[in-house]
Motif scaffolding. Structure first.
Motif, short mmCIF file in Angstrom:
data_model
loop_
_atom_site.label_atom_id
_atom_site.label_comp_id
_atom_site.label_asym_id
_atom_site.label_seq_id
_atom_site.Cartn_x
_atom_site.Cartn_y
_atom_site.Cartn_z
N GLU A 177 0.83 -1.20 0.00
CA GLU A 177 0.00 0.00 0.00
C GLU A 177 0.87 1.26 0.00
OE1 GLU A 177 -3.68 -1.98 2.58
OE2 GLU A 177 -2.22 -0.65 3.54
N ARG A 210 -7.85 -2.11 -1.60
CA ARG A 210 -7.99 -1.78 -0.18
C ARG A 210 -7.91 -0.27 0.04
NH1 ARG A 210 -4.34 -6.12 0.19
NH2 ARG A 210 -2.60 -4.73 0.76
N LEU A 211 -7.02 0.38 -0.67
CA LEU A 211 -6.86 1.82 -0.53
C LEU A 211 -8.09 2.56 -1.03
CD1 LEU A 211 -3.13 2.09 -1.65
CD2 LEU A 211 -4.00 2.58 0.64
N GLU A 213 -11.14 1.33 -0.97
CA GLU A 213 -12.17 1.08 0.04
C GLU A 213 -12.00 1.99 1.26
OE1 GLU A 213 -11.75 -3.08 0.78
OE2 GLU A 213 -12.88 -3.69 -1.02
N ARG A 214 -10.76 2.36 1.55
CA ARG A 214 -10.48 3.25 2.68
C ARG A 214 -10.67 4.72 2.32
NH1 ARG A 214 -4.58 1.87 4.80
NH2 ARG A 214 -4.94 3.86 5.84
N VAL A 216 -8.66 6.32 0.23
CA VAL A 216 -7.34 6.91 -0.06
C VAL A 216 -7.18 7.14 -1.56
CG1 VAL A 216 -4.85 6.52 0.09
CG2 VAL A 216 -6.33 5.86 1.99
N GLU A 226 -8.38 12.97 1.13
CA GLU A 226 -7.94 12.25 2.33
C GLU A 226 -6.63 11.52 2.06
OE1 GLU A 226 -9.40 8.49 5.12
OE2 GLU A 226 -10.83 9.46 3.77
#
Length: 297
Positions: A177, A210-211, A213-214, A216, A226
């Motif tokens: 990440e 994943r990033l 989903e966060r 980012v 963000e």
């Protein structure tokens, strides 16, 4: 600190350090030891201050190299040569590269003065919780000033790197990440970064998901507001954690160090072809030219 912050000082000295790896002199030295490929030489030289470290430890400390790349080099490197032999080889490679790139300047009064300042700064480099910084700080400084300068700088940059890893952990960015966010922010191509750190494409894609989903990354793969704030917080924490040596050296001492290092690093930057494109996105020539010109005014 003053306008001459920890990041600018890092840009001043990092080109002097990176002659350690992948220069013709460095490669010749590790080839002579019997290393199989450049990466075995890299991991052997950089990890040598730790002793015969296992692959899992080096993977953890170096943070963003895929375990598969480290596993191909370690522990086999320690059967090729001892850590002490790698340390001697890296110093010989550095010596040869610096003599070629700097010429007569390698033994100049400016190098002697820069070495004295770097030695003082490195004596204040944080080592608690910073294993690579601590391992390099424990090494004896070479007698020749240009090599003492290199060793002191290496302690400073590895201590800074340990702090950077702590900042990434604090930000909740795992190794892949961290690479994804860095590549997006700096404009380095994903394929280049995957190759440089041996990250499989599926792991890169999973990290990107994943990033997203966060929050980012956005829908087009760019940083969200963000994400940009997260990335900047990592750099700010890294710089803050690296300020100590320069605060101790003082504003005048730090400015003098930058004044001395900028022309040396500029000369190296213009000759070290392997660093034209690099995984650190280090492109200091314009900044070094500005510092050199500013010192001349």
């Amino acid at each position: 600190m003053s306008e001459l912050d920890a990041r600018t000082l890092w840009q001043c000295y990092e080109p002097y350090h990176v002659v350690t790896y992948f220069t013709p002199e460095s490669i010749a030295e590790t080839d002579a030891l019997g290393c199989k490929g450049r990466w075995m030489g890299y991991f052997g030289m950089r990890a040598a201050p730790l002793g015969a470290a296992p692959a899992w430890l080096v993977t953890s400390l170096f943070y963003n190299f895929h375990p598969s790349r480290v596993d191909k080099a370690l522990p086999e490197a320690w059967s090729v040569a001892s850590p002490a032999e790698f340390l001697a080889a890296r110093l010989r490679g550095v010596d040869g590269a610096l003599r070629r790139m700097l010429g007569e300047a390698v033994s100049s009064p400016e190098v002697v003065e820069a070495a004295d300042l770097a030695r003082t700064a490195a004596s204040w480099a944080p080592t608690a919780g910073r294993p690579l910084g601590a391992a390099n700080a424990a090494l004896d400084l070479p007698e020749e000033p240009h090599l003492a300068l290199w060793q002191a700088i290496t302690t400073l940059r590895e201590s800074r790197g340990d702090g950077h890893v702590a900042a990434l952990v604090t930000a909740g960015l795992d190794p892949v990440e961290a690479l994804v966010v860095f590549a997006v922010d700096t404009g380095l191509e994903a394929q280049y970064m995957r190759t440089a750190r041996a990250v499989p494409e599926d792991e890169w894609d999973d990290a990107s998901r994943r990033l997203a989903e966060r929050g980012v990354l956005d829908g087009s793969g760019g940083l969200t507001e963000e994400g940009a704030e997260l990335r900047e917080s990592v750099e700010a924490l890294t710089d803050q954690a690296a300020e100590g040596p320069w605060l101790e050296l003082g504003e005048d001492g730090s400015a003098r160090f930058a004044e001395l290092m900028a022309p040396l690093s500029l000369a190296i930057t213009r000759q070290n072809d392997v660093m034209r494109v690099n995984p650190m996105a280090l492109a200091p020539e314009a900044d070094l030219v500005r510092l050199v010109d500013g010192a001349a005014d």
